[in-house]
Design an enzyme around this catalytic site. Structure first.
Site, PDB file in Angstrom:
ATOM      1  CB  THR A 145      23.094  45.402  45.612  1.00 24.13           C
ATOM      2  OG1 THR A 145      22.989  46.696  46.010  1.00 24.13           O
ATOM      3  CG2 THR A 145      21.899  44.988  46.363  1.00 24.13           C
ATOM      4  CB  CYS A 408      22.742  54.423  45.952  1.00 23.73           C
ATOM      5  SG  CYS A 408      22.568  55.496  47.165  1.00 23.73           S
ATOM      6  CG  PHE A 409      26.906  54.708  42.237  1.00 24.40           C
ATOM      7  CD1 PHE A 409      26.519  55.117  40.829  1.00 24.40           C
ATOM      8  CD2 PHE A 409      27.194  55.223  43.113  1.00 24.40           C
ATOM      9  CE1 PHE A 409      26.536  56.475  40.541  1.00 24.40           C
ATOM     10  CE2 PHE A 409      27.020  56.823  43.175  1.00 24.40           C
ATOM     11  CZ  PHE A 409      26.782  57.374  41.526  1.00 24.40           C
ATOM     12  CB  CYS A 410      24.081  48.349  42.923  1.00 26.87           C
ATOM     13  SG  CYS A 410      22.971  48.324  41.339  1.00 26.87           S
ATOM     14  CG  ASN A 411      28.635  50.168  47.364  1.00 24.17           C
ATOM     15  OD1 ASN A 411      28.276  49.914  48.747  1.00 24.17           O
ATOM     16  ND2 ASN A 411      29.780  50.079  47.085  1.00 24.17           N
TER      17      ASN A 411
END
Length: 794
Positions: A145, A408-411
């Site tokens: 992100t 979502c792991f900043c993705n």
């Protein structure tokens, strides 16, 4: 699998020496942060003790030494990537995100020769050209992100933003064509602009359009490694978006996010000449945490407006890495061998009906370390092929002391793609209340995120085996034995009768033992004085039973008549404290106003003084303080009632009052007893009351059908109107025996098997009519009171 040794020393020997603090923890989040070595910290602290470091901008001896240390560390870092200061510059930052912010703030989309008379007299030419050939920010859909945030810097009037898929880039790379894509901000494209890249553009030598292409060397979502050969093709304008017209003077720059990649793989910048490379050192060797860097190719530095940030201290991280592993290639081989073994073992895990347990999100088969990093991203499925929520997996993993990552792991781009979520699905999830970081893991049976494990240079094969054992014990479903299988409706219970209040318990000091009473007044935040105090560490953080089971040694009591709180502990004199402090009227009392946090909420509190601190420090064997929530502290439940009102909260986590049913507990108790007969490893919990004590409820009712409380919407106890706000999802606290503090995993596992994926037991309740008549009399409830069910959920 036997551990293959790729290092100079045995991995287990290094772990025993450097990671003594783990104490049974299986750490599987190395992509999030590596684990630092203990010798790394010791050597660094010794350096600080023996040397004088000062402001590098001064001109004294220690300042010069500091400057030399910084310069030397820059050279060391650049050498690690096989380049030197002739090729690249290194800007220390406060982290990888800060390095990306430099790109956001400083990347110049136009290079203008503003001193020339030709440019000053021909601005119309520039404006005309700028609308026809526009600067482009292109990024791969699989990006962090923080990288995607750079699109906010694109010129709003005429810049192009485009997100390209992996498949489109691979196709263009294979066929030597440009990348098929569409601009995300197509409104900025002038109608007369041709999509054809071959369109001839009339330009001038007085300015250049700069374009930026961003992609990760390794996905932080799945661990997939992307070809570094793309770098030269992008920079030479061979592998660029088709929707962008490029002038003869235009230049393409490559932003390579290497934060995840460099922790276990070699990045040779002499061979793969990316322009901008953001990195985080804590992902490489765990410490220091607030330090990153932006590595800039010198030929590309001219497009950055100059801004620098310096910091010291990396030497001992590199020393540990080299001393244990030798080089990064050994780390790559070591971590990949563990990852491949784990991946292959997960594929073999199946339920009794051959339904696979794991759905792994990967675009390769983990056969090649060049294409895959030490990351496995997955979700779990039950025997019917339905998803198991990642929040449930996380809670059970915590019980096994396994640390992993969910969400979502900043993705979001790769998460959406891997989970097969459409844009409509994302909007539906948001409208359903799902936000980043919450526990809403399934909506309409579909996952909103996933689970990620990752290995680092100090991981071992034992980490993998403990994780695989956890999956087998908690999630593999075995054939049902009809003679022994029990469900909610199968257990014999006493004939249902009118539900009554059976027990009343409050927890004056958060996470300490219960104080049981026969009757008690209600307050504006639930039971009066329930969770009004809590114990905090030196940093002001609340201690919980998860961190400190010895909190169960503390037995609080409240004497309403004398208006005191009494704390008791075996082999200790009791401690007596006032129920309320008035600092203005009692200046001699050693108290102070302070702030702390509970579940992220800021809480205004009063420090209960040094005497309380010393008593608790002696009980717990660590420096702590006792604080009391102030009456004017404004903290509200995030869960609204039926009339859309938010309720004031004490220091409880999420709700005012927790209600459970002893009848429902009987079902769970009988289920555990049946398990005891089937498996000798299961430890029996002697009574229903002892099981109820583990749930730390405030109100325990008796007489209704099992789990009938799940259907209630509002109830009345005497004159108290109570609203059920939410079911209570349990965590591994119920595995701790309040009497001996021993941990037994069976209650949580049995609850999951009995009640399903969410592990819910009991309901959260809020009082709706506290002092509704304006009187100062607190409404009272007592054991034996009838529970009147006012309404039920439809």
């Amino acid at each position: 699998m036997e551990q293959v040794n790729f290092y100079r020393v045995k991995v287990q020997d290094a772990r025993n020496r450097e990671l003594k603090r783990l104490k049974g923890i299986t750490y599987l989040d190395h992509v999030g942060s590596a684990l630092y070595c203990e010798s790394q910290l010791e050597n660094y602290l010794q350096e600080l003790k023996s040397q004088v470091y000062s402001n590098p901008h001064s001109r004294n001896a220690s300042s010069k030494h500091t400057t030399q240390t910084i310069d030397q560390m820059r050279d060391t870092v650049l050498q690690y990537f096989n380049v030197n200061s002739n090729d690249y510059s290194l800007i220390f930052t406060s982290g990888c995100t800060d390095a990306l912010k430099i790109i956001h703030d400083c990347f110049q989309w136009y290079n203008l020769q503003q001193d020339t008379d030709e440019f000053n007299s021909d601005k119309d030419t520039f404006n005309s050209y700028a609308t026809e050939v526009q600067p482009c920010f292109c990024y791969l859909e699989d990006n962090h992100t923080s990288v995607i945030g750079i699109r906010q810097a694109i010129p709003p009037s005429n810049g192009i933003i485009t997100c390209v898929s992996t498949q489109a880039v691979e196709m263009a790379d294979t066929t030597n064509n440009k990348i098929e894509c569409q601009p995300l901000n197509s409104d900025n494209l002038p109608e007369q602009q041709s999509i054809q890249a071959s369109k001839k553009i009339t330009t001038t030598d007085n300015f250049t359009i700069n374009h930026l292409f961003a992609y990760p060397a390794q996905s932080n979502f799945s661990g997939r490694k992307y070809p570094l050969q793309w770098i030269d093709k992008i920079r030479s304008a061979q592998l660029i978006p088709k929707c962008v017209n490029t002038g003869k003077n235009d230049r393409w720059y490559v932003l390579l996010d290497a934060a995840s990649y460099i922790s276990t793989s070699r990045l040779d910048l002499k061979r793969y000449k990316a322009d901008f490379i953001p990195i985080s050192f804590y992902k490489l060797f765990g410490f220091p945490t607030g330090l990153g860097a932006l590595i800039v190719r010198n030929d590309a530095a001219e497009v950055l407006k100059k801004q620098y940030f310096d910091i010291v201290a990396l030497k001992y991280g590199f020393d540990c890495l080299a001393g244990i592993a030798g080089d990064i290639d050994a780390v790559c081989n070591h971590t990949f061998s563990i990852t491949r073994y784990t991946y292959q073992s997960m594929l073999k895990l199946c339920h009794y009906n051959c339904q696979p347990l794991c759905q792994i999100y990967s675009e390769n088969d983990y056969s090649d370390a060049i294409r895959q990093g030490p990351v496995i991203n997955f979700n779990l499925l039950d025997a019917k092929g339905k998803f198991i929520g990642y929040s449930q997996v996380s809670k059970l993993a915590e019980m096994y002391k396994i640390e992993l990552r969910t969400g979502c792991f900043c993705n979001l781009g790769q998460c959406q793609k891997s989970l097969g979520l459409s844009s409509k699905d994302l909007l539906h999830n948001f409208q359903s209340g799902h936000v980043c970081g919450d526990n809403i893991d399934l909506i309409d049976g579909k996952p909103t995120g996933s689970i990620r494990i990752s290995f680092g240079y100090l991981s071992s094969i034992e980490d993998s085996n403990r994780f695989l054992k956890f999956l087998e014990e908690c999630f593999i479903e075995m054939p049902i034995n009809n003679d022994n299988n029990l469900r909610e409706t199968d257990v014999e219970v006493e004939k249902a009768s009118i539900p009554k209040l059976h027990r009343i318990l409050l927890y004056p000091v958060k996470s300490c033992k219960a104080f049981e009473v026969k009757s008690w007044p209600m307050g504006p935040r639930g039971l009066l004085y329930d969770r009004k105090w809590m114990i905090v560490n030196e940093s002001g953080l609340c201690l919980s039973l998860k961190q400190e089971p010895n909190l169960y040694n503390i037995r609080p009591r409240i004497c309403l008549e004398n208006k005191v709180l009494i704390l008791e502990c075996e082999d200790m004199n009791s401690l007596t404290l006032p129920l309320d402090y008035d600092i203005s009227d009692n200046p001699v009392v050693s108290t102070s106003i302070c702030q702390s946090r509970v579940c992220g909420d800021k809480v205004n509190a009063i420090d209960c003084g040094d005497e309380a601190s010393l008593w608790l420090t002696k009980v717990l064997g660590r420096s702590v303080r006792l604080i009391m929530q102030r009456d004017d502290s404004k903290r509200s439940s995030r869960i609204k009632s039926s009339n859309d009102q938010q309720h004031s909260l004490s220091l409880a986590n999420t709700g005012q009052i927790l209600l459970i049913s002893s009848t429902s507990a009987s079902v769970l108790h009988n289920f555990l007893q049946a398990k005891t007969k089937q498996q000798s490893t299961i430890t029996s919990i002697s009574t229903v009351d002892s099981l109820c004590d583990r749930f730390r409820a405030n109100l325990i009712i008796q007489g209704s059908q099992p789990f009938d409380e799940d259907t209630w919407k509002s109830i009345m106890i005497r004159q108290c109107l109570l609203t059920i706000t939410n079911p209570c999802t349990r965590c591994h606290i119920i595995c701790i025996d309040p009497n001996n503090k021993m941990v037994n995993k069976d209650p949580l596992k049995a609850l999951m098997e009995l009640r399903g994926k969410k592990m819910q037991f009991g309901v959260l309740v809020a009082i709706e009519n506290h002092n509704c008549d304006g009187s100062s009399i607190q409404p009272l409830i007592a054991c034996g009171d009838v529970i009147d069910i006012i309404s039920r959920c439809t």
